[in-house]
Design a protein around this motif. Structure first.
Motif, mmCIF file in Angstrom:
data_model
loop_
_atom_site.group_PDB
_atom_site.id
_atom_site.type_symbol
_atom_site.label_atom_id
_atom_site.label_comp_id
_atom_site.label_asym_id
_atom_site.label_seq_id
_atom_site.Cartn_x
_atom_site.Cartn_y
_atom_site.Cartn_z
ATOM 1 N N THR A 167 -0.542 0.039 3.887
ATOM 2 C CA THR A 167 -1.476 -0.461 3.488
ATOM 3 C C THR A 167 -2.862 0.172 3.421
ATOM 4 O O THR A 167 -3.653 -0.890 3.554
ATOM 5 C CB THR A 167 -1.565 -2.637 3.625
ATOM 6 O OG1 THR A 167 -2.488 -2.401 2.189
ATOM 7 C CG2 THR A 167 -1.682 -2.899 4.564
ATOM 8 N N ILE A 168 -2.069 1.096 4.742
ATOM 9 C CA ILE A 168 -4.180 1.383 5.638
ATOM 10 C C ILE A 168 -5.362 2.095 4.464
ATOM 11 O O ILE A 168 -6.051 2.076 4.714
ATOM 12 C CB ILE A 168 -3.798 2.115 6.331
ATOM 13 C CG1 ILE A 168 -4.619 2.659 7.388
ATOM 14 C CG2 ILE A 168 -2.805 3.802 6.040
ATOM 15 C CD1 ILE A 168 -4.732 3.186 9.049
ATOM 16 N N ARG A 169 -4.449 3.102 3.323
ATOM 17 C CA ARG A 169 -5.248 3.468 2.480
ATOM 18 C C ARG A 169 -4.796 3.205 1.265
ATOM 19 O O ARG A 169 -3.676 3.153 1.084
ATOM 20 C CB ARG A 169 -5.003 4.883 2.935
ATOM 21 C CG ARG A 169 -6.419 5.207 4.386
ATOM 22 C CD ARG A 169 -6.192 6.848 3.848
ATOM 23 N NE ARG A 169 -4.601 7.066 4.601
ATOM 24 C CZ ARG A 169 -3.873 7.435 5.583
ATOM 25 N NH1 ARG A 169 -4.187 7.016 6.756
ATOM 26 N NH2 ARG A 169 -2.704 7.768 5.603
ATOM 27 N N GLU A 170 -5.511 3.434 0.564
ATOM 28 C CA GLU A 170 -5.299 2.622 -0.902
ATOM 29 C C GLU A 170 -4.560 3.718 -1.706
ATOM 30 O O GLU A 170 -2.649 3.518 -2.087
ATOM 31 C CB GLU A 170 -6.483 3.051 -1.785
ATOM 32 C CG GLU A 170 -6.409 2.432 -3.090
ATOM 33 C CD GLU A 170 -8.139 2.832 -3.232
ATOM 34 O OE1 GLU A 170 -8.967 1.559 -3.043
ATOM 35 O OE2 GLU A 170 -8.403 3.514 -4.153
ATOM 36 N N LYS A 171 -3.975 5.220 -1.021
ATOM 37 C CA LYS A 171 -3.116 5.646 -1.452
ATOM 38 C C LYS A 171 -1.593 5.152 -1.413
ATOM 39 O O LYS A 171 -0.776 5.595 -2.243
ATOM 40 C CB LYS A 171 -2.945 6.858 -0.918
ATOM 41 C CG LYS A 171 -2.530 8.753 -1.442
ATOM 42 C CD LYS A 171 -2.981 9.618 -0.668
ATOM 43 C CE LYS A 171 -2.087 10.591 -1.812
ATOM 44 N NZ LYS A 171 -2.605 11.669 -0.724
ATOM 45 N N ALA A 172 -1.191 4.691 -0.460
ATOM 46 C CA ALA A 172 0.301 4.180 -0.049
ATOM 47 C C ALA A 172 0.460 3.297 -1.164
ATOM 48 O O ALA A 172 1.727 3.175 -1.566
ATOM 49 C CB ALA A 172 -0.389 3.796 1.227
ATOM 50 N N GLU A 173 -0.569 2.128 -1.592
ATOM 51 C CA GLU A 173 -0.160 1.916 -2.447
ATOM 52 C C GLU A 173 0.223 2.031 -3.287
ATOM 53 O O GLU A 173 0.566 1.380 -5.001
ATOM 54 C CB GLU A 173 -1.360 0.505 -2.353
ATOM 55 C CG GLU A 173 -1.297 -0.482 -1.521
ATOM 56 C CD GLU A 173 -2.464 -1.253 -1.954
ATOM 57 O OE1 GLU A 173 -2.891 -1.449 -0.168
ATOM 58 O OE2 GLU A 173 -2.802 -1.541 -2.970
ATOM 59 N N SER A 174 -1.027 3.114 -4.375
ATOM 60 C CA SER A 174 -0.353 3.713 -5.691
ATOM 61 C C SER A 174 0.810 4.353 -5.447
ATOM 62 O O SER A 174 1.412 4.640 -6.951
ATOM 63 C CB SER A 174 -1.923 4.845 -6.039
ATOM 64 O OG SER A 174 -2.222 5.357 -4.933
ATOM 65 N N ARG A 175 1.172 4.833 -4.257
ATOM 66 C CA ARG A 175 2.495 5.348 -4.762
ATOM 67 C C ARG A 175 3.539 4.166 -4.458
ATOM 68 O O ARG A 175 4.434 4.636 -5.140
ATOM 69 C CB ARG A 175 2.399 5.975 -3.002
ATOM 70 C CG ARG A 175 2.404 7.618 -2.806
ATOM 71 C CD ARG A 175 2.400 8.344 -1.693
ATOM 72 N NE ARG A 175 3.666 8.482 -1.081
ATOM 73 C CZ ARG A 175 4.079 9.060 -0.320
ATOM 74 N NH1 ARG A 175 2.773 9.197 1.041
ATOM 75 N NH2 ARG A 175 4.884 9.386 0.205
ATOM 76 N N LEU A 176 3.426 3.126 -4.060
ATOM 77 C CA LEU A 176 4.617 2.276 -4.133
ATOM 78 C C LEU A 176 4.445 1.616 -6.093
ATOM 79 O O LEU A 176 5.181 1.631 -6.258
ATOM 80 C CB LEU A 176 4.176 1.198 -3.347
ATOM 81 C CG LEU A 176 4.969 -0.635 -3.565
ATOM 82 C CD1 LEU A 176 6.243 -0.300 -3.204
ATOM 83 C CD2 LEU A 176 4.135 -1.400 -3.281
ATOM 84 N N ALA A 177 3.351 1.458 -6.473
ATOM 85 C CA ALA A 177 2.644 0.964 -7.524
ATOM 86 C C ALA A 177 4.050 2.708 -8.480
ATOM 87 O O ALA A 177 4.285 2.178 -9.656
ATOM 88 C CB ALA A 177 1.191 1.247 -8.747
ATOM 89 N N ALA A 178 3.713 3.801 -8.384
ATOM 90 C CA ALA A 178 4.153 4.547 -9.007
ATOM 91 C C ALA A 178 5.854 4.178 -9.476
ATOM 92 O O ALA A 178 6.516 4.748 -10.065
ATOM 93 C CB ALA A 178 4.092 5.923 -8.386
ATOM 94 N N HIS A 179 6.387 4.009 -8.116
ATOM 95 C CA HIS A 179 7.803 3.944 -7.797
ATOM 96 C C HIS A 179 8.155 2.455 -8.594
ATOM 97 O O HIS A 179 9.860 2.417 -8.965
ATOM 98 C CB HIS A 179 8.100 3.515 -6.017
ATOM 99 C CG HIS A 179 8.275 4.858 -5.837
ATOM 100 N ND1 HIS A 179 6.891 6.213 -5.463
ATOM 101 C CD2 HIS A 179 9.565 5.918 -5.500
ATOM 102 C CE1 HIS A 179 7.043 7.204 -5.166
ATOM 103 N NE2 HIS A 179 8.569 7.077 -4.838
ATOM 104 N N MET A 180 6.826 1.706 -8.442
ATOM 105 C CA MET A 180 8.121 0.428 -8.845
ATOM 106 C C MET A 180 8.587 0.432 -10.523
ATOM 107 O O MET A 180 9.442 -0.108 -11.124
ATOM 108 C CB MET A 180 6.816 -0.797 -9.301
ATOM 109 C CG MET A 180 6.565 -1.035 -8.038
ATOM 110 S SD MET A 180 7.629 -2.219 -6.464
ATOM 111 C CE MET A 180 8.908 -1.324 -6.052
#
Ligand code: 5AD
Ligand code: SF4
Length: 441
Positions: free
Chosen positions: A48-61
């Motif tokens: 969760t350190i940067r926004e990018k990790a979250e958007s990658r997770l969202a893309a995989h969900m």
């Protein structure tokens, strides 16, 4: 047999946790599935350190949901820092998730799996007391390389960073435990270890006086074990990088000639707002001292552009720091505001377009310097630890030098061998060469 698949987003600490998640699941009788599609249990270990990790997770969900729809027996778990920060919101955002667990509760996976059989849903181990995942079984990616956790958490207060909120205050492992893990790994034939902590240089300060060791002492003790040819560590904070650690690096043969020294910015004004507690001059004199005392040292760094209030002049200072420090490589990041951090509510947030412009200029400069640095190695012979075959050309082998540069080379060695490679060509990210001798056994 039920099969699992773990997808990891995030830092090395997270990658290390994923090895423990895999180790735990295997001990519980699950087998690894080669791809998401083949697994009954999908685990996402997230950052969760940067926004990018979250958007990658969202893309995989989305994909995970489709897989669950196709097979209702499939289970979906989200672990790691993102799960810790989001807590119950995670289930609102992604209702397809069956369970969530924090980074400190990998040990409880077994209990959850048993409960899940009787229909349990929800989160566990979030916001609870943290444990070292180091004590859990691990499924290492490569048999000859290992991470050794020396501390978790962080006592710094960098104004942009969410890590202290997520991973809590620093908790060090006792030196005795660390050294005995290194001894065990050496016996298993591990050739390279990386000591891991959020701020390795402040290691030990939280330990009781009777068993307190400094990071330099710990590094020496690990070197002393013998049998492990390469010791690395990450990440240090420049504010705590003292002369004793530099001397240890210079004197201990197994400690590699590489320091990852996150500068974050070249502007003293911005460094102050970031609460880094060093300024530009202090950083540059530290880098100079290190280069003077450790021959052939590679220094890499992390840099953030677009911190709130960063002016053109501040950004120019970052560019000039890169040149003056002569970094061998750098990870560059666009500042992203994180929940509940001081910097997120500072005035002067920099427009996205300007951040983009700045990062492009910075990357260009970093790559130019890295190319020059790498080209300077042409003609030299480097010791390389072989990791496998080249990612782009299967006829070549791939490994890393002591300075941590990737080398693609022709030769006859096997993964895990230490070989000498004559360097013939270089780009900004890799060296290219040919093996000169048969592998050292
Ligand atoms: N925005 C951008 N980069 C960040 N980092 C940490 N927090 C943020 C943030 N909010 C970067 C720092 C750190 C690296 C691991 O991630 O450069 O050293
Ligand atoms: Fe690692 Fe920090 Fe990301 Fe957690 S939030 S995975 S500690 S970088």
């Amino acid at each position: 047999m039920r099969r699992y698949h773990v997808t990891t987003f995030g830092c090395q600490m997270n990658a290390h946790d994923s090895e423990r998640i895999k180790g735990m699941l295997e001990e519980l009788g699950l087998g690894e599935a080669p791809a998401l599609e083949d697994a009954d249990l999908l685990v996402f270990n997230t950052c969760t350190i940067r926004e990018k990790a979250e958007s990658r997770l969202a893309a995989h969900m989305g994909l995970a949901k489709a897989l669950k729809d196709a097979d209702p027996e499939r289970r979906l778990a989200v672990g790691g820092c993102f799960a810790e920060v989001q807590r119950e919101h995670l289930f609102e955002q992604f209702p397809q998730v069956d369970f969530a667990f924090g980074p400190g509760s990998i040990a409880e996976l077994g209990e959850w799996l048993r409960a899940e059989r009787s229909g349990a849903r929800g989160s566990f181990g979030i916001g609870e007391e943290r444990r070292f995942s180091a004590e859990l079984p691990a499924r290492r990616e490569r048999s000859f390389q290992a991470w050794v956790q020396i501390s978790i958490g962080c006592n710094s207060v960098c104004s942009y960073c969410i890590v202290p909120t997520v991973r809590g205050k620093q908790m060090s492992r006792s030196a005795k435990e660390v050294v005995s893990e290194v001894e065990r790994l050496a016996k298993e034939g591990v050739r390279e270890i990386t000591l891991l902590g959020q701020n390795v240089n402040s290691y030990g300060r939280d330990l009781p006086a009777a068993e307190r060791k400094t990071f330099a002492e710990l590094l020496r003790a690990c070197d002393h074990v013998g049998g492990v040819e390469r010791i690395r560590f990450t990440s240090p904070h420049p504010k705590d990088f003292r002369s004793d650690v530099i001397a240890t690096m210079a004197e201990c043969e197994s400690v590699c000639e590489h320091a990852h020294l996150p500068a974050q910015s070249g502007s003293s004004r911005i460094l102050k707002a970031m609460r880094r507690t060093y300024d530009r001059d202090r950083f540059l004199s530290l880098a100079a001292e290190m280069r003077e005392r450790i021959p052939d040292l590679a220094i890499t760094t992390d840099l953030i552009v677009g911190f709130p209030g960063e002016s053109d002049e501040d950004f120019e200072q970052t560019l000039s720091l890169v040149e003056e420090a002569g970094f061998d490589g750098a990870y560059t990041f666009v500042y992203s505001p994180r929940y509940d951090t001081e910097a997120a509510s500072l005035p002067g947030q920099v427009p996205e377009e300007l951040k983009r412009e700045r990062i492009e200029r910075l990357i260009e400069l970093v790559q130019k310097l890295a190319r020059e640095k790498n080209r300077a190695r042409i003609g030299s012979t480097e010791q390389v630890l072989v990791e496998g075959t080249s990612r782009t050309d299967e006829t070549l082998l791939r490994g890393r030098t002591r300075r941590n540069t990737t080398v693609n080379f022709s030769g006859t060695a096997h993964a895990g061998d230490l070989v000498d490679v004559h360097i013939e060509d270089a780009t900004s990210t890799t060296l290219r060469g040919a093996q000169v001798k048969p592998a050292l056994a």
